[in-house]
Design an enzyme around this catalytic site. Sequence first.
Site, mmCIF file in Angstrom:
data_model
loop_
_atom_site.group_PDB
_atom_site.id
_atom_site.type_symbol
_atom_site.label_atom_id
_atom_site.label_comp_id
_atom_site.label_asym_id
_atom_site.label_seq_id
_atom_site.Cartn_x
_atom_site.Cartn_y
_atom_site.Cartn_z
ATOM 1 N N GLU A 49 0.826 -1.225 0.000
ATOM 2 C CA GLU A 49 0.000 0.000 0.000
ATOM 3 C C GLU A 49 0.855 1.268 0.000
ATOM 4 O O GLU A 49 0.584 2.217 0.726
ATOM 5 C CB GLU A 49 -0.993 -0.022 1.169
HETATM 6 C C1 LIG Z 1 2.397 -9.644 -0.461
HETATM 7 C C2 LIG Z 1 1.954 -8.502 -1.299
HETATM 8 C C3 LIG Z 1 0.598 -8.219 -1.444
HETATM 9 C C4 LIG Z 1 0.184 -7.162 -2.264
HETATM 10 N N1 LIG Z 1 -1.158 -6.950 -2.465
HETATM 11 C C5 LIG Z 1 -1.558 -6.043 -3.394
HETATM 12 C C6 LIG Z 1 -2.938 -5.920 -3.753
HETATM 13 O O1 LIG Z 1 -3.804 -6.576 -3.181
HETATM 14 N N2 LIG Z 1 -3.274 -5.054 -4.750
HETATM 15 C C7 LIG Z 1 -2.345 -4.293 -5.404
HETATM 16 O O2 LIG Z 1 -2.717 -3.542 -6.290
HETATM 17 N N3 LIG Z 1 -1.029 -4.384 -5.075
HETATM 18 C C8 LIG Z 1 -0.613 -5.236 -4.099
HETATM 19 N N4 LIG Z 1 0.717 -5.351 -3.776
HETATM 20 C C9 LIG Z 1 1.696 -4.514 -4.467
HETATM 21 C C10 LIG Z 1 2.342 -3.455 -3.604
HETATM 22 O O3 LIG Z 1 1.469 -2.399 -3.367
HETATM 23 C C11 LIG Z 1 3.642 -3.043 -4.322
HETATM 24 O O4 LIG Z 1 4.547 -4.104 -4.138
HETATM 25 C C12 LIG Z 1 4.224 -1.756 -3.821
HETATM 26 O O5 LIG Z 1 3.420 -0.672 -4.189
HETATM 27 C C13 LIG Z 1 5.652 -1.512 -4.359
HETATM 28 O O6 LIG Z 1 5.722 -1.704 -5.727
HETATM 29 P P1 LIG Z 1 6.851 -2.670 -6.344
HETATM 30 O O7 LIG Z 1 6.816 -3.937 -5.560
HETATM 31 O O8 LIG Z 1 6.668 -2.751 -7.782
HETATM 32 O O9 LIG Z 1 8.216 -1.967 -5.979
HETATM 33 P P2 LIG Z 1 9.017 -0.918 -6.902
HETATM 34 O O10 LIG Z 1 8.094 0.133 -7.371
HETATM 35 O O11 LIG Z 1 9.828 -1.652 -7.886
HETATM 36 O O12 LIG Z 1 9.968 -0.259 -5.817
HETATM 37 C C14 LIG Z 1 11.029 -0.991 -5.204
HETATM 38 C C15 LIG Z 1 11.619 -0.131 -4.111
HETATM 39 O O13 LIG Z 1 12.155 1.050 -4.694
HETATM 40 C C16 LIG Z 1 11.981 2.146 -3.854
HETATM 41 N N5 LIG Z 1 11.333 3.217 -4.599
HETATM 42 C C17 LIG Z 1 10.421 3.134 -5.579
HETATM 43 N N6 LIG Z 1 10.083 4.350 -6.019
HETATM 44 C C18 LIG Z 1 10.816 5.249 -5.305
HETATM 45 C C19 LIG Z 1 10.908 6.658 -5.250
HETATM 46 N N7 LIG Z 1 10.145 7.440 -6.040
HETATM 47 N N8 LIG Z 1 11.761 7.208 -4.379
HETATM 48 C C20 LIG Z 1 12.510 6.468 -3.558
HETATM 49 N N9 LIG Z 1 12.450 5.122 -3.541
HETATM 50 C C21 LIG Z 1 11.612 4.520 -4.392
HETATM 51 C C22 LIG Z 1 11.167 1.663 -2.646
HETATM 52 O O14 LIG Z 1 12.080 1.398 -1.598
HETATM 53 C C23 LIG Z 1 10.588 0.352 -3.095
HETATM 54 O O15 LIG Z 1 10.446 -0.541 -2.008
HETATM 55 C C24 LIG Z 1 1.149 -6.372 -2.927
HETATM 56 C C25 LIG Z 1 2.509 -6.644 -2.750
HETATM 57 C C26 LIG Z 1 2.916 -7.690 -1.964
HETATM 58 C C27 LIG Z 1 4.399 -7.971 -1.838
#
Ligand SMILES: Cc1cc2nc3c(=O)[nH]c(=O)nc-3n(C[C@H](O)[C@H](O)[C@H](O)COP(=O)(O)OP(=O)(O)OC[C@H]3O[C@@H](n4cnc5c(N)ncnc54)[C@H](O)[C@@H]3O)c2cc1C
Length: 598
Positions: free
Chosen positions: A417
């Site tokens: 989230e």
């Molecule tokens: C178990 C689980 C359940 C989930 N359930 C849902 C769900 O029900 N519905 C849904 O829609 N999504 C869901 N998600 C998705 C979740 O919301 C995303 O994983 C989250 O928003 C991060 O996106 P990403 O994993 O693509 O990380 P990325 O966007 O690839 O980011 C990786 C890391 O980079 C850093 N980062 C990224 N952007 C920036 C920035 N601008 N500045 C500084 N640092 C940055 C952060 O540290 C981040 O942790 C779920 C994820 C998991 C793991």
Amino acid sequence: MSGTKPQTDVQREKQVREAEELLFTGPQKVGMGKGLFLGRFVADWIMPYPAIAQVERERLAGALSELRAFLDTNLNPSAIDRQADIPREVIDGLSRLGVFGMTAPKEFGGRGFSQMAYCKVMEEIGGRCASTAIFVNVQHSIGMRALLLFGTPEQKKTWLPDLVSGRKLAAFALTEPEAGSDAANVQTMATPSADGSHYILNGEKRYITSGALADVLTVMARTPIPGKNETAITAFLVTPKMPGFQVVEPRMEKVGIRGTATAKLAFRDMRVPKENILGAPGKGLKIALHILDFGRTTFGASCTGLAKTCLRLAVEHANKRRQFDKTLAEFELIKKKIARMAAGAYSLEAMTTVTASLIDRGMEDYMLETAMLKVFSTEAVWMLVNDAFQVYGGAAYFTDQPFERMLRDARINQIGEGANEVLTSFIALVGLRGPGRQFQELQEALHHPWGEWRKAWVLGLDRAGAAIRAPDVPVRSPQLRPYADRLSKLIRHFNMDVSRALFRYREEILERQYVQERLARAAMELFASACTLSRWYAELQSGQTQFGSNGVSHGAAELFLRGSFRRTRRSLSEMHENDDAAVTATADWVLQHGGRID
Ligand SMILES: Cc1cc2nc3c(=O)[nH]c(=O)nc-3n(C[C@H](O)[C@H](O)[C@H](O)COP(=O)(O)OP(=O)(O)OC[C@H]3O[C@@H](n4cnc5c(N)ncnc54)[C@H](O)[C@@H]3O)c2cc1C
């Protein structure tokens, strides 16, 4: 030099325009979070400390006692983790108890509780089993929320009763391979059919909790903007029965919250009737952001529950386990952890209660407060679980104790989230917008001193006033006055650093994440302190002692405030003395050399 702007400036301007469009429409009232950035203490957002109304309190006590009895007998968090599944009996039991419809209106079969009451339920579940808490959060806080908030009367009548009762499950599908933190980058396309009766969806979603179990999914997809060569995100109600809905992977193997089923989905020429659009076309991202306000508040409640469980278990063990002919509790380094955990649990409950009350009171815009609660509570609880783990020593490492599971489960909180880094930046930038606007207007007014001298004068006075005057923190207890005074001075100090940062970096502040982080951290501490102080004040006024009526003083509240004030000062002092240049230089070097330091 050519007159064209560099690409980065153009991109930045576009991002700012989109964010403005997304986040801010019309005049906004200044709430607690935004007020801090302007050097104000918006007391009525925090004080008096919110309390659940008497009639609701009685209903809630009944609901909680039924829930506890059910969970005591039926919920086995360790089995849920091992088997990577929440048994159907648990889901059915929670349905019977009305947990999935806690805040839904009674006309749809809901129980009509407030958000504050719902948070108490989530605290209870979150203190026992993170998988179950996330499952409930997805169903109630985000899965059906768009329908509750933005559904038409027909949509609500059709879909809500089954979701509220738990007969059907819900999911919320935003994340995609190219749209994680950058949620606006959704690639799933929804193309209108020639006759306009439906949309054809193509794309992929990943990491969707309950995605393969859900009977109804809120799906974000891109739709064309009529009359323009652009697209915007629209929310759709989707069911798995729609031809073209594919479950690519129903349960991705994962490290924690293993009881939840996290899915990969695909839509191949999936036809969705136009009646299934939720809210206004093109406003999907705004809807998503609003929904996440609810999810993030629930995170605060679950983290509070977990914090209380960790504290209770750590105390039990510290009092029982003997080494060096003493109980662990007799050692100062263990006392330090126990006290820190108590302070953390106390403040998390206060922040969650205040934030939930903002939703209940129908305040205009609380996204800053929900983001602050999410980041603060998820980081605090991570430390708290670690503290409890350490108190148990080697025993915590084995699977007959809950700590390794708690640690694995708690890790998602800082990512789900909205990753905490993204939210930290968001907190700073949303907060800076108010004073930033004032500076911009002041500058513009100063360029036209004759035409706009009155405006310049008013704006200048407001800025100068915030720098000179510390805001009133209306705590009238002599015992708490010193804390209120320190909070008030820190808010003034914070505001001066906000002004300095804006003067120094101007638009460039958008790229300065080190600075953003310090300001966001200070703001979060100030918010946490204000909530904690408000709770302490209310308890003193009503003659209550913390953690019930066991005669304990308010040590936890005091300890939290002392630490929080210190952390605020540290964040602000690092605005002036820091390693930023060295950090960037080191990171750049290592990044260019493939991660090698030899
Ligand atoms: C178990 C689980 C359940 C989930 N359930 C849902 C769900 O029900 N519905 C849904 O829609 N999504 C869901 N998600 C998705 C979740 O919301 C995303 O994983 C989250 O928003 C991060 O996106 P990403 O994993 O693509 O990380 P990325 O966007 O690839 O980011 C990786 C890391 O980079 C850093 N980062 C990224 N952007 C920036 C920035 N601008 N500045 C500084 N640092 C940055 C952060 O540290 C981040 O942790 C779920 C994820 C998991 C793991």
